[in-house]
Design a protein around this motif. Structure first.
Motif, mmCIF file in Angstrom:
data_model
loop_
_atom_site.group_PDB
_atom_site.id
_atom_site.type_symbol
_atom_site.label_atom_id
_atom_site.label_comp_id
_atom_site.label_asym_id
_atom_site.label_seq_id
_atom_site.Cartn_x
_atom_site.Cartn_y
_atom_site.Cartn_z
ATOM 1 N N ASP A 51 0.789 -1.233 0.000
ATOM 2 C CA ASP A 51 0.000 0.000 0.000
ATOM 3 C C ASP A 51 0.825 1.289 0.000
ATOM 4 O OD1 ASP A 51 -2.424 -1.415 -0.078
ATOM 5 O OD2 ASP A 51 -2.403 -1.654 2.102
ATOM 6 N N VAL A 52 2.102 1.203 -0.372
ATOM 7 C CA VAL A 52 2.967 2.379 -0.487
ATOM 8 C C VAL A 52 3.394 2.521 -1.947
ATOM 9 C CG1 VAL A 52 5.197 3.380 0.175
ATOM 10 C CG2 VAL A 52 3.833 2.139 1.872
ATOM 11 N N VAL A 53 3.246 3.715 -2.501
ATOM 12 C CA VAL A 53 3.762 3.973 -3.841
ATOM 13 C C VAL A 53 5.270 4.176 -3.675
ATOM 14 C CG1 VAL A 53 3.702 5.433 -5.892
ATOM 15 C CG2 VAL A 53 1.604 5.035 -4.591
ATOM 16 N N THR A 54 6.021 3.158 -4.069
ATOM 17 C CA THR A 54 7.473 3.173 -3.859
ATOM 18 C C THR A 54 8.225 3.858 -4.991
ATOM 19 O OG1 THR A 54 7.795 1.015 -4.901
ATOM 20 C CG2 THR A 54 7.350 1.028 -2.523
ATOM 21 N N ALA A 55 7.583 3.954 -6.168
ATOM 22 C CA ALA A 55 8.238 4.561 -7.325
ATOM 23 C C ALA A 55 7.173 5.169 -8.229
ATOM 24 C CB ALA A 55 9.053 3.516 -8.090
ATOM 25 N N LEU A 56 7.615 6.148 -9.008
ATOM 26 C CA LEU A 56 6.722 6.924 -9.854
ATOM 27 C C LEU A 56 7.363 7.112 -11.221
ATOM 28 C CD1 LEU A 56 4.280 9.084 -9.876
ATOM 29 C CD2 LEU A 56 6.070 10.723 -9.314
ATOM 30 N N MET A 57 6.536 7.117 -12.274
ATOM 31 C CA MET A 57 7.041 7.358 -13.619
ATOM 32 C C MET A 57 5.987 8.145 -14.391
ATOM 33 S SD MET A 57 7.853 4.545 -16.593
ATOM 34 C CE MET A 57 6.158 3.948 -16.562
#
Length: 163
Positions: A51-57
């Motif tokens: 439930d954690v957004v660990t990376a973004l693109m």
């Protein structure tokens, strides 16, 4: 096990959160804010674990033939765990569904000083099939040369009629 999802809301806030956690890469608040504003209008994907957004693109289509990785960033505590690779897979899928033949990225070119974080970024792209195509010495700023990288997408060749 993590999963990649398209982020539809809260893009700017998520961008600020992840970029601010990476001062070795993103130390200028103006750059972080400009990126946060820019990605609001772009397709954005996140890699989620527990439930954690660990990376973004964020992707910037330059159709018909290319999709640019406008931003990719992983929270520091999750570096080296595969989130970036999963996001690149999503970028390739997005590009191919859009009919593009190339995935592109821009990153800081070598500047002749010890900058292991940017060398790690370049190696990440190298390992994932990108080719170092060209350096644009003054695209961003004379002290920030831009390395343009390209990844041809499998199965997407120009038609003979187009040649």
């Amino acid at each position: 096990m993590g999963r990649t999802v398209e982020i539809l809301t809260g893009k700017a806030e998520l961008c600020r959160s992840i970029m601010s956690a990476l001062p070795d890469w993103f130390s200028e608040s103006e750059v972080i804010e400009a990126s946060a504003q820019a990605i609001e209008k772009l397709p954005v994907f996140g890699y989620i674990e527990a439930d954690v957004v660990t990376a973004l693109m964020a992707l910037k289509p330059h159709l018909p033939d290319a999709v640019e990785i406008a931003l990719i960033a992983t929270r520091p505590e999750y570096h080296g765990q595969g989130a970036g690779r999963h996001l690149l897979d999503a970028a390739g899928g997005f590009a191919q569904k859009s009919g593009a033949r190339l995935l592109t990225a821009k990153t800081l070119a070598p500047r002749g000083r010890d900058e292991p974080q940017f060398e790690a970024t370049r190696r990440f792209y190298d390992r994932n099939g990108f080719v170092r195509a060209e350096v644009f010495a003054k695209l961003w700023h004379e002290d920030h040369p831009c390395l343009f990288m390209i990844k041809p997408l499998a199965g997407k060749q120009p038609s003979e009629a187009a040649l």
